[in-house]
Design a protein around this motif. Structure first.
Motif, PDB file in Angstrom:
ATOM      1  N   THR A  79      66.420 -49.585  28.852  1.00 44.49           N
ATOM      2  CA  THR A  79      66.631 -48.144  29.020  1.00 44.49           C
ATOM      3  C   THR A  79      65.576 -47.566  29.950  1.00 44.49           C
ATOM      4  OG1 THR A  79      65.222 -47.527  27.143  1.00 44.49           O
ATOM      5  CG2 THR A  79      67.557 -47.955  26.676  1.00 44.49           C
ATOM      6  N   TYR A  80      65.869 -46.408  30.474  1.00 45.01           N
ATOM      7  CA  TYR A  80      64.922 -45.700  31.345  1.00 45.01           C
ATOM      8  C   TYR A  80      63.613 -45.445  30.603  1.00 45.01           C
ATOM      9  CZ  TYR A  80      63.571 -42.371  35.044  1.00 45.01           C
ATOM     10  OH  TYR A  80      62.929 -41.729  36.080  1.00 45.01           O
ATOM     11  N   SER A  81      63.715 -44.972  29.360  1.00 47.92           N
ATOM     12  CA  SER A  81      62.509 -44.645  28.588  1.00 47.92           C
ATOM     13  C   SER A  81      61.669 -45.891  28.310  1.00 47.92           C
ATOM     14  CB  SER A  81      62.884 -43.948  27.278  1.00 47.92           C
ATOM     15  OG  SER A  81      63.775 -44.742  26.536  1.00 47.92           O
ATOM     16  N   ALA A  82      62.334 -47.033  28.063  1.00 49.38           N
ATOM     17  CA  ALA A  82      61.592 -48.276  27.829  1.00 49.38           C
ATOM     18  C   ALA A  82      60.820 -48.682  29.078  1.00 49.38           C
ATOM     19  CB  ALA A  82      62.556 -49.387  27.420  1.00 49.38           C
ATOM     20  N   ALA A  83      61.425 -48.494  30.243  1.00 46.58           N
ATOM     21  CA  ALA A  83      60.756 -48.823  31.506  1.00 46.58           C
ATOM     22  C   ALA A  83      59.526 -47.953  31.705  1.00 46.58           C
ATOM     23  CB  ALA A  83      61.724 -48.657  32.669  1.00 46.58           C
ATOM     24  N   VAL A  84      59.652 -46.662  31.416  1.00 47.57           N
ATOM     25  CA  VAL A  84      58.512 -45.747  31.559  1.00 47.57           C
ATOM     26  C   VAL A  84      57.402 -46.129  30.592  1.00 47.57           C
ATOM     27  CG1 VAL A  84      57.741 -43.360  31.218  1.00 47.57           C
ATOM     28  CG2 VAL A  84      59.868 -43.819  32.451  1.00 47.57           C
ATOM     29  N   LYS A  85      57.751 -46.429  29.346  1.00 48.12           N
ATOM     30  CA  LYS A  85      56.748 -46.775  28.339  1.00 48.12           C
ATOM     31  C   LYS A  85      55.986 -48.037  28.730  1.00 48.12           C
ATOM     32  CE  LYS A  85      56.179 -47.203  23.333  1.00 48.12           C
ATOM     33  NZ  LYS A  85      56.896 -47.171  22.023  1.00 48.12           N
ATOM     34  N   ASN A  86      56.697 -49.041  29.232  1.00 51.31           N
ATOM     35  CA  ASN A  86      56.065 -50.316  29.566  1.00 51.31           C
ATOM     36  C   ASN A  86      55.259 -50.268  30.859  1.00 51.31           C
ATOM     37  OD1 ASN A  86      57.072 -51.587  27.287  1.00 51.31           O
ATOM     38  ND2 ASN A  86      58.956 -52.224  28.292  1.00 51.31           N
ATOM     39  N   HIS A  87      55.629 -49.395  31.774  1.00 53.05           N
ATOM     40  CA  HIS A  87      54.925 -49.335  33.056  1.00 53.05           C
ATOM     41  C   HIS A  87      53.833 -48.261  33.092  1.00 53.05           C
ATOM     42  CE1 HIS A  87      58.441 -51.628  34.553  1.00 53.05           C
ATOM     43  NE2 HIS A  87      57.590 -52.083  35.441  1.00 53.05           N
TER      44      HIS A  87
ATOM     45  N   PHE B 204      51.629 -41.994  26.805  1.00 53.60           N
ATOM     46  CA  PHE B 204      51.564 -40.568  27.117  1.00 53.60           C
ATOM     47  C   PHE B 204      52.705 -40.156  28.035  1.00 53.60           C
ATOM     48  CE2 PHE B 204      50.173 -37.129  29.967  1.00 53.60           C
ATOM     49  CZ  PHE B 204      50.000 -36.115  29.024  1.00 53.60           C
ATOM     50  N   MET B 205      52.924 -40.927  29.115  1.00 56.73           N
ATOM     51  CA  MET B 205      54.000 -40.599  30.049  1.00 56.73           C
ATOM     52  C   MET B 205      55.369 -40.793  29.393  1.00 56.73           C
ATOM     53  SD  MET B 205      52.449 -39.394  32.514  1.00 56.73           S
ATOM     54  CE  MET B 205      53.908 -39.040  33.471  1.00 56.73           C
ATOM     55  N   TYR B 206      55.434 -41.691  28.417  1.00 51.51           N
ATOM     56  CA  TYR B 206      56.669 -41.879  27.650  1.00 51.51           C
ATOM     57  C   TYR B 206      56.996 -40.600  26.879  1.00 51.51           C
ATOM     58  CZ  TYR B 206      59.622 -43.642  23.830  1.00 51.51           C
ATOM     59  OH  TYR B 206      60.615 -43.827  22.911  1.00 51.51           O
TER      60      TYR B 206
ATOM     61  N   VAL C  11      55.916 -37.561  27.727  1.00 51.76           N
ATOM     62  CA  VAL C  11      56.262 -36.553  28.744  1.00 51.76           C
ATOM     63  C   VAL C  11      57.723 -36.710  29.153  1.00 51.76           C
ATOM     64  CG1 VAL C  11      55.830 -35.783  31.111  1.00 51.76           C
ATOM     65  CG2 VAL C  11      53.904 -36.352  29.616  1.00 51.76           C
ATOM     66  N   LEU C  12      58.124 -37.964  29.378  1.00 54.83           N
ATOM     67  CA  LEU C  12      59.516 -38.237  29.733  1.00 54.83           C
ATOM     68  C   LEU C  12      60.456 -37.726  28.649  1.00 54.83           C
ATOM     69  CD1 LEU C  12      61.731 -39.721  31.435  1.00 54.83           C
ATOM     70  CD2 LEU C  12      61.324 -41.691  29.953  1.00 54.83           C
ATOM     71  N   GLY C  13      60.093 -37.947  27.380  1.00 53.29           N
ATOM     72  CA  GLY C  13      60.932 -37.497  26.273  1.00 53.29           C
ATOM     73  C   GLY C  13      61.140 -35.994  26.303  1.00 53.29           C
ATOM     74  N   ILE C  14      60.078 -35.249  26.591  1.00 56.80           N
ATOM     75  CA  ILE C  14      60.177 -33.784  26.668  1.00 56.80           C
ATOM     76  C   ILE C  14      61.091 -33.385  27.824  1.00 56.80           C
ATOM     77  CG2 ILE C  14      58.885 -31.662  27.136  1.00 56.80           C
ATOM     78  CD1 ILE C  14      56.466 -33.037  25.733  1.00 56.80           C
ATOM     79  N   VAL C  15      60.873 -34.005  28.995  1.00 51.26           N
ATOM     80  CA  VAL C  15      61.687 -33.705  30.185  1.00 51.26           C
ATOM     81  C   VAL C  15      63.158 -34.001  29.913  1.00 51.26           C
ATOM     82  CG1 VAL C  15      62.162 -34.377  32.576  1.00 51.26           C
ATOM     83  CG2 VAL C  15      59.806 -34.071  31.817  1.00 51.26           C
ATOM     84  N   GLN C  16      63.413 -35.153  29.304  1.00 51.56           N
ATOM     85  CA  GLN C  16      64.793 -35.548  29.014  1.00 51.56           C
ATOM     86  C   GLN C  16      65.473 -34.554  28.074  1.00 51.56           C
ATOM     87  OE1 GLN C  16      64.166 -39.637  27.661  1.00 51.56           O
ATOM     88  NE2 GLN C  16      65.410 -40.361  29.365  1.00 51.56           N
ATOM     89  N   ARG C  17      64.767 -34.145  27.025  1.00 52.61           N
ATOM     90  CA  ARG C  17      65.393 -33.270  26.042  1.00 52.61           C
ATOM     91  C   ARG C  17      65.623 -31.868  26.598  1.00 52.61           C
ATOM     92  NH1 ARG C  17      62.941 -37.090  22.867  1.00 52.61           N
ATOM     93  NH2 ARG C  17      60.839 -36.272  23.028  1.00 52.61           N
ATOM     94  N   ILE C  18      64.697 -31.370  27.403  1.00 54.10           N
ATOM     95  CA  ILE C  18      64.916 -30.075  28.067  1.00 54.10           C
ATOM     96  C   ILE C  18      66.125 -30.171  28.985  1.00 54.10           C
ATOM     97  CG2 ILE C  18      63.973 -28.451  29.760  1.00 54.10           C
ATOM     98  CD1 ILE C  18      61.194 -29.029  28.589  1.00 54.10           C
ATOM     99  N   ASN C  19      66.192 -31.301  29.692  1.00 51.25           N
ATOM    100  CA  ASN C  19      67.311 -31.531  30.603  1.00 51.25           C
ATOM    101  C   ASN C  19      68.632 -31.596  29.857  1.00 51.25           C
ATOM    102  OD1 ASN C  19      68.082 -31.808  33.236  1.00 51.25           O
ATOM    103  ND2 ASN C  19      66.966 -33.684  33.608  1.00 51.25           N
ATOM    104  N   LEU C  20      68.655 -32.344  28.758  1.00 55.16           N
ATOM    105  CA  LEU C  20      69.874 -32.483  27.968  1.00 55.16           C
ATOM    106  C   LEU C  20      70.343 -31.134  27.431  1.00 55.16           C
ATOM    107  CD1 LEU C  20      69.046 -35.721  25.935  1.00 55.16           C
ATOM    108  CD2 LEU C  20      70.638 -35.525  27.848  1.00 55.16           C
TER     109      LEU C  20
END
Length: 477
Positions: free
Chosen positions: A105-113, A117-119, A121-130
């Motif tokens: 998943t996109y989120s797994a890629a962000v978490k591993n790379h 913390f950025m994972y 941030v991504l979660g917040i961005v994704q949920r606002i977007n959704l």
């Protein structure tokens, strides 16, 4: 972020792997023990095209009208090139370069790379977007329902009759449907949803394109100008600037699909490498999509000129043949009824999981009430109902298709399509700071950020201007 139902459904389509069935061998399972993937260039291309093409295509004629014959198509080509380039960066992050493990998943890629913390941030961005996307879908579906009702009114009373219709009952009706559907458990696992969404998406997009061709053939002239809407005639100089920015947001919204690109890659078989397959698939799909978008936008502008409507299939857009317009608008409504659930279900699941973790002993949150063969959870019923009510109310307050689409495009395109892919690629390849490549990637990232911020401001200004003549819950259109 565009209407990406087909690709997103893949996240939920594979059953959890059971170690006891590994005896089936590599014929049935991949190197990590999960079911064998069968995707290829053509299937991945089809998923991407389905993910990209959606209701955003309806605003492209208006966007080109703000930019003109010269800048409009050039901007669309540039968005396509930039999207393709960052898509190549993103798909390269599918496998961990050290362990070779897959990020499904996109989120797994962000978490591993990029780390935890950025994972977050991504979660917040994704949920606002959704959340924003579900508001946008409510507005778009309502506009199409009103357009169908207007067509019926005009046929009944004649062309000269002005049919004023209040959109609020239609938004409420859409909200009631979504409240009912949101209570269905595991709605996102319904395989038919992607098929219906894809058919409906191509139906209304294809009708819009066909009507554009027919209109230009009928008037035997190409409307529009090299620089777009004329200052002093259609708009003031200030309005022209804000509209240009908003148009950039509309185009960005049409190209927002990066959020599901890793999920699509997770369907692709290997060898060859998944990244190689996805680069080819991205090139094919974005070429097809860009040609389709440019044709829709340019033909719409050629047909209506500087007066191109914000939505080709409603308002001052195409009106004949009315039966075909009704089919197109019905397709939009059907598409968005399902798409709303696809984008809201992840938000539902996140809140429900967090609530259960925080209050494991609270019966209101964790206890299921069995009614016949159906298990009812009161917290889910209340929470999901309140979610739909909130999106419906905000849609009734801000029912402006172009402004909302532009804002959503600006909100979602930069972080999901540009920032995270660039940041992950730099981390994976360990590109030295201040090296030529690092500087070029940062310049790209900052440039698109500036465009996204301008697009967001332009869209907000557009909404504010529209509010001057609009009274929430009262104005009829």
């Amino acid at each position: 972020m565009e209407d990406n139902t087909a690709a997103r459904n893949h996240i939920h389509s594979n059953p959890a792997f059971d170690i006891s069935v590994m005896e089936g061998g590599s014929k049935f399972f991949d190197d990590d023990g999960r079911p064998k993937r069968t995707g290829n260039v053509m299937t991945a291309s089809a998923h991407i095209i389905t993910a990209v093409i959606g209701s955003g295509v309806l605003s492209l004629a208006w966007a080109i009208a703000q930019l003109g014959w010269v800048v409009g198509p050039v901007v669309m080509v540039m968005f396509s090139i930039v999207t393709y380039y960052t898509s190549c960066l993103l798909v390269a992050c599918y496998r961990d370069p050290v362990t070779g493990n897959r990020n499904s998943t996109y989120s797994a890629a962000v978490k591993n790379h990029l780390g935890g913390f950025m994972y977050k941030v991504l979660g917040i961005v994704q949920r606002i977007n959704l959340y924003g996307i579900t508001i946008g879908y409510t507005i778009t579906a309502c506009i199409s329902m009103v357009a169908i009702r207007k067509n019926a009114c005009v046929h009944k009373h004649g062309e000269g009759k002005r049919c004023l219709i209040n959109s609020n009952p239609y938004m409420i009706a859409f909200g009631v449907i979504e409240i009912i559907l949101s209570q269905i458990p595991n709605f996102d696992k319904m395989a038919w949803l992607s098929t219906v969404a894809a058919i409906m998406s191509f139906t209304y997009s294809g009708i819009g394109l066909a009507l554009g061709i027919a209109k230009v053939a009928e008037i035997k002239t190409i409307k529009g100008s090299l620089t777009g809407v004329t200052i002093g005639v259609q708009v003031t100089q200030t309005e022209k600037i804000w509209r240009i920015f908003q148009a950039l947001g509309d185009i960005a919204f049409a190209y927002s699909f990066a959020i599901v690109l890793i999920e699509i890659e997770d369907t692709v078989k290997s060898p060859p490498s998944e990244a190689k397959t996805m680069k080819t698939a991205s090139k094919i799909s974005l070429s097809v999509t860009s040609i389709f978008y440019i044709l829709c936008g340019c033909l719409g502008y050629a047909a209506f000129g500087d007066l191109a409507p914000g939505n080709l299939l409603t308002g001052t857009g195409f009106s004949n043949p009315s039966w075909l317009i009704d089919i197109a608008n019905a397709a939009i409504v059907i598409h968005l009824i399902g798409a709303y659930q696809v984008f809201s279900q992840p938000f539902y699941a996140f809140v429900e999981k967090k609530a259960a973790q925080l209050y494991p002993d609270n019966h209101f949150i964790t206890k299921d009430i069995e009614i016949m063969s159906y298990k009812l959870n009161l917290f889910k019923v209340v929470w999901r109902t309140l979610y739909v009510i909130s999106t419906t109310l905000l849609s009734m307050i801000f029912p402006f298709f172009n402004g909302v689409v532009g804002f959503l495009g600006a909100l979602g395109y930069w972080p999901m399509t540009i920032y995270f892919p660039v940041a992950m690629y730099i981390a994976q390849k360990q590109i030295p700071k201040w090296s030529t490549r690092w500087v070029c990637l940062q310049v790209l990232c900052l440039s698109v950020l500036v465009i996204a911020l301008l697009a967001a401001v332009g869209s907000i200004v557009g909404v504010v201007e529209s509010l001057k003549d609009y009274k929430p819950f009262m104005t009829s259109t």
